[in-house]
Structure formats: C-alpha cells, structure tokens
Design a protein around this motif. Structure first.
Motif, PDB file in Angstrom:
ATOM      1  N   LEU A  51      42.108   9.951  45.979  1.00 39.39           N
ATOM      2  CA  LEU A  51      40.708   9.989  45.588  1.00 39.39           C
ATOM      3  C   LEU A  51      40.607   9.601  44.118  1.00 39.39           C
ATOM      4  N   ARG A  90      39.855  -1.609  55.427  1.00 36.01           N
ATOM      5  CA  ARG A  90      39.955  -0.244  54.894  1.00 36.01           C
ATOM      6  C   ARG A  90      41.415   0.172  54.761  1.00 36.01           C
ATOM      7  N   PHE A  95      39.894   7.027  48.892  1.00 36.61           N
ATOM      8  CA  PHE A  95      38.465   7.231  48.663  1.00 36.61           C
ATOM      9  C   PHE A  95      38.129   7.142  47.179  1.00 36.61           C
ATOM     10  N   THR A 129      37.423   3.410  50.481  1.00 38.53           N
ATOM     11  CA  THR A 129      36.122   3.852  50.966  1.00 38.53           C
ATOM     12  C   THR A 129      35.327   4.542  49.866  1.00 38.53           C
ATOM     13  N   ALA A 131      33.194   7.165  49.038  1.00 35.45           N
ATOM     14  CA  ALA A 131      32.876   8.430  49.698  1.00 35.45           C
ATOM     15  C   ALA A 131      31.554   9.021  49.220  1.00 35.45           C
ATOM     16  N   ILE A 180      36.956  15.390  52.238  1.00 33.08           N
ATOM     17  CA  ILE A 180      38.081  14.452  52.356  1.00 33.08           C
ATOM     18  C   ILE A 180      39.292  15.146  52.964  1.00 33.08           C
TER      19      ILE A 180
END
Length: 186
Positions: A51, A90, A95, A129, A131, A180
């Motif tokens: 992330l 993807r 994220f 992605t 998020a 997540i």
C-alpha cells in the motif's frame, strides 16, 4: 503490510496529514516508510509496497511541483524499464491511496479532484489499484491569500486541517488498512 507514505508539502498541511497516516499505520503494527519528496526525490520501486499513500497540496488543480517532479522521474523510470504495459494489467495485492490538502476558495472540493486523479494515474499505469482518494481542507497560509480562508465556498477554513480533520485521517487510514487486509485474506 509493507507501506510507503509519500508526500510533498509547501505550507505544512500535507505534512500534518502524512504524519497522521504514519502514526495510524505504525499503531496498527505495519511497517511504514515515510518520504518527503521535496527532500528525497529518488526513484522508488512502487511494486515493493503493498500500500502506498501519496499526498500533495493542490495548486491550480494539480499536485505541487515536488510531487509533479517526483512523478515525472518515476514515469521515466517505468517507461525505460517497460513497467507500463498496454491495458495496465492489475498487479494483485498492490494498492494506493491518493490524497491532497486544498482550500477550494472558488468551487470547493471540486478543485481537489483533478489533483487526485492526476496522482492516481501514475499508479494506475503501473497496475496498482487506486483504493481511495481523500481531500482534506487546509487553510491558505500566504498573507496575500488569507482572505480566502473566510470567503470561499467552504465557509471559514482558518486553522484547518484541525484536530477533527486529522482524527478523520486516522480513522480513514485504519479503515483502509482493514479493508485491504480483508481483501488480501479472501
């Protein structure tokens, strides 16, 4: 989770948000690396992180120059190393949360949207992605612009981001981490 926390801050508002994110992530027991791109604009392997948070102030509907410059360097690296593929497939489990601080004196939160979308595009092109997107109100600091703090569409924004704004950042961070984590378990 391994988390990256990138930001560029001209007047300190975005830095306040970045530090709240850092505290919330560390408090949840995750590894976090916080980078001020004004001080360190080096290329980072964004796919190394589960992330990434990236934040900037909004200046004429776009992120600030330090973030724009950092993104340009990242894109050049990605192109050179063939990291951007047709269709931007993807990359599972990767994220990003893009956020900005803004004052929106003319049209309110709509002034933040282009900066959020712009920042998200780097990550989307890499298959990461997007998020979430957050906008956090931040008062004008320069003296010549302070009159906008009380006369724009958002009402009086003096002193923002304030304690309540920063509390919301911590809560959103916790919610995003949980979301997540739940997604990754499935």
């Amino acid at each position: 989770m391994n988390i990256l926390n990138l930001y560029g801050s001209l007047n300190g508002h975005t830095e306040k948000v970045a530090f709240e994110i850092e505290k919330a992530v560390a408090g949840a027991g995750h590894a976090i690396r916080t980078v001020n791109v004004k001080k360190d604009d080096s290329v980072i392997d964004l796919l190394e992180y589960d992330l990434t948070f990236i934040g900037s102030g909004v200046y004429t509907w776009l992120p600030g120059k330090p973030v724009l410059n950092w993104m340009e360097k990242q894109m050049a690296h990605a192109r050179k190393n063939d990291l951007i593929l047709p269709g931007s497939p993807r990359v599972p489990g990767k994220f990003v949360c893009v956020y900005c601080t803004y004052a929106g004196p003319h049209t309110g939160e709509a002034e933040a949207v282009p900066a959020l979308k712009y920042m998200g595009q780097l990550f989307d092109h890499l298959g990461i992605t997007v998020a979430d997107e957050w906008s956090v109100v931040g008062a004008f600091v320069p003296e010549k612009m302070r009159h906008f703090n009380a006369s724009g569409r958002l009402g009086n924004i003096e002193g923002r981001p304030n304690a309540e704004d920063l509390k919301q950042v911590r809560e959103k961070t916790g919610g995003l981490l949980e979301s997540i984590r739940s997604y990754s378990v499935v």
